[in-house]
Scaffold this motif. Sequence first.
Motif, PDB file in Angstrom:
ATOM      1  N   GLN A  80      25.395  -8.327   6.312  1.00  0.00           N
ATOM      2  CA  GLN A  80      24.426  -9.376   6.638  1.00  0.00           C
ATOM      3  C   GLN A  80      23.314  -8.838   7.541  1.00  0.00           C
ATOM      4  N   SER A  81      23.674  -7.977   8.449  1.00  0.00           N
ATOM      5  CA  SER A  81      22.693  -7.402   9.368  1.00  0.00           C
ATOM      6  C   SER A  81      21.679  -6.545   8.612  1.00  0.00           C
ATOM      7  N   ILE A  82      22.149  -5.725   7.691  1.00  0.00           N
ATOM      8  CA  ILE A  82      21.231  -4.887   6.921  1.00  0.00           C
ATOM      9  C   ILE A  82      20.393  -5.732   5.976  1.00  0.00           C
ATOM     10  N   SER A  83      20.966  -6.801   5.432  1.00  0.00           N
ATOM     11  CA  SER A  83      20.193  -7.698   4.559  1.00  0.00           C
ATOM     12  C   SER A  83      19.070  -8.372   5.337  1.00  0.00           C
ATOM     13  N   MET A  84      19.372  -8.793   6.557  1.00  0.00           N
ATOM     14  CA  MET A  84      18.344  -9.414   7.383  1.00  0.00           C
ATOM     15  C   MET A  84      17.251  -8.409   7.721  1.00  0.00           C
ATOM     16  N   LEU A  85      17.625  -7.177   8.041  1.00  0.00           N
ATOM     17  CA  LEU A  85      16.647  -6.147   8.368  1.00  0.00           C
ATOM     18  C   LEU A  85      15.751  -5.848   7.171  1.00  0.00           C
ATOM     19  N   ILE A  86      16.326  -5.774   5.991  1.00  0.00           N
ATOM     20  CA  ILE A  86      15.535  -5.523   4.783  1.00  0.00           C
ATOM     21  C   ILE A  86      14.587  -6.686   4.515  1.00  0.00           C
ATOM     22  N   HIS A  87      15.057  -7.911   4.734  1.00  0.00           N
ATOM     23  CA  HIS A  87      14.206  -9.079   4.530  1.00  0.00           C
ATOM     24  C   HIS A  87      13.026  -9.071   5.509  1.00  0.00           C
ATOM     25  N   VAL A  88      13.288  -8.736   6.766  1.00  0.00           N
ATOM     26  CA  VAL A  88      12.214  -8.653   7.766  1.00  0.00           C
ATOM     27  C   VAL A  88      11.220  -7.556   7.381  1.00  0.00           C
ATOM     28  N   ARG A  89      11.734  -6.414   6.951  1.00  0.00           N
ATOM     29  CA  ARG A  89      10.846  -5.324   6.534  1.00  0.00           C
ATOM     30  C   ARG A  89       9.974  -5.737   5.361  1.00  0.00           C
ATOM     31  N   ASN A  90      10.549  -6.425   4.387  1.00  0.00           N
ATOM     32  CA  ASN A  90       9.772  -6.866   3.230  1.00  0.00           C
ATOM     33  C   ASN A  90       8.678  -7.840   3.635  1.00  0.00           C
ATOM     34  N   ARG A  91       8.983  -8.724   4.590  1.00  0.00           N
ATOM     35  CA  ARG A  91       7.965  -9.682   5.052  1.00  0.00           C
ATOM     36  C   ARG A  91       6.841  -8.957   5.788  1.00  0.00           C
ATOM     37  N   ILE A  92       7.177  -7.937   6.557  1.00  0.00           N
ATOM     38  CA  ILE A  92       6.161  -7.164   7.276  1.00  0.00           C
ATOM     39  C   ILE A  92       5.257  -6.441   6.286  1.00  0.00           C
ATOM     40  N   VAL A  93       5.844  -5.812   5.278  1.00  0.00           N
ATOM     41  CA  VAL A  93       5.059  -5.102   4.266  1.00  0.00           C
ATOM     42  C   VAL A  93       4.186  -6.084   3.494  1.00  0.00           C
ATOM     43  N   GLU A  94       4.726  -7.244   3.177  1.00  0.00           N
ATOM     44  CA  GLU A  94       3.955  -8.269   2.469  1.00  0.00           C
ATOM     45  C   GLU A  94       2.753  -8.729   3.314  1.00  0.00           C
ATOM     46  N   GLY A  95       2.976  -8.941   4.592  1.00  0.00           N
ATOM     47  CA  GLY A  95       1.879  -9.331   5.485  1.00  0.00           C
ATOM     48  C   GLY A  95       0.832  -8.248   5.611  1.00  0.00           C
ATOM     49  N   TYR A  96       1.274  -6.998   5.669  1.00  0.00           N
ATOM     50  CA  TYR A  96       0.338  -5.884   5.728  1.00  0.00           C
ATOM     51  C   TYR A  96      -0.525  -5.829   4.478  1.00  0.00           C
ATOM     52  N   HIS A  97       0.099  -5.986   3.308  1.00  0.00           N
ATOM     53  CA  HIS A  97      -0.671  -5.930   2.057  1.00  0.00           C
ATOM     54  C   HIS A  97      -1.642  -7.103   1.974  1.00  0.00           C
ATOM     55  N   GLU A  98      -1.234  -8.289   2.416  1.00  0.00           N
ATOM     56  CA  GLU A  98      -2.162  -9.422   2.406  1.00  0.00           C
ATOM     57  C   GLU A  98      -3.352  -9.161   3.318  1.00  0.00           C
ATOM     58  N   THR A  99      -3.098  -8.606   4.493  1.00  0.00           N
ATOM     59  CA  THR A  99      -4.189  -8.295   5.422  1.00  0.00           C
ATOM     60  C   THR A  99      -5.080  -7.203   4.861  1.00  0.00           C
ATOM     61  N   PHE A 100      -4.494  -6.195   4.274  1.00  0.00           N
ATOM     62  CA  PHE A 100      -5.250  -5.061   3.723  1.00  0.00           C
ATOM     63  C   PHE A 100      -6.123  -5.485   2.559  1.00  0.00           C
ATOM     64  N   ASN A 101      -5.647  -6.426   1.760  1.00  0.00           N
ATOM     65  CA  ASN A 101      -6.386  -6.842   0.563  1.00  0.00           C
ATOM     66  C   ASN A 101      -7.374  -7.979   0.801  1.00  0.00           C
ATOM     67  N   GLN A 102      -7.515  -8.429   2.046  1.00  0.00           N
ATOM     68  CA  GLN A 102      -8.475  -9.490   2.329  1.00  0.00           C
ATOM     69  C   GLN A 102      -9.897  -8.980   2.152  1.00  0.00           C
ATOM     70  N   GLN A 103     -10.729  -9.837   1.597  1.00  0.00           N
ATOM     71  CA  GLN A 103     -12.127  -9.464   1.421  1.00  0.00           C
ATOM     72  C   GLN A 103     -12.923  -9.837   2.663  1.00  0.00           C
ATOM     73  N   ILE A 104     -13.778  -8.967   3.050  1.00  0.00           N
ATOM     74  CA  ILE A 104     -14.601  -9.228   4.245  1.00  0.00           C
ATOM     75  C   ILE A 104     -15.967  -9.718   3.833  1.00  0.00           C
TER      76      ILE A 104
END
Length: 104
Positions: A80-104
């Motif tokens: 469960q601990s590793i599953s939670m860590l993987i889920h947090v990592r995926n959310r961080i990567v998803e947020g990074y990609h959303e920020t990176f792909n924003q149009q200015i």
Amino acid sequence: MPNPVILSLDSAFQAGSLSEFMPIPINASAQQPDSFHQVFATLLNHTNNTQLQAEQHMTELEAGQDNLIETVMSIQKASQSISMLIHVRNRIVEGYHETFNQQI
């Protein structure tokens, strides 16, 4: 019938269960919020400790020194601990990609 030892992924992310990962401030008078790095490092350390504890329980079980139920519970906790860590990592990567792909 669901196994009571296995928690659902949603219940692992409730605010109450994450309180153990929050670092304790050294100086209580200086109420500065903890940095993301500190919180994530604490989460990584906790995950690593649960993995090591599960490995130790498995080794003890192989030697005939440990209880099967304790070993299974420690393995589930580590899972469960590793599953939670993987889920947090995926959310961080998803947020990074959303920020990176924003149009200015």
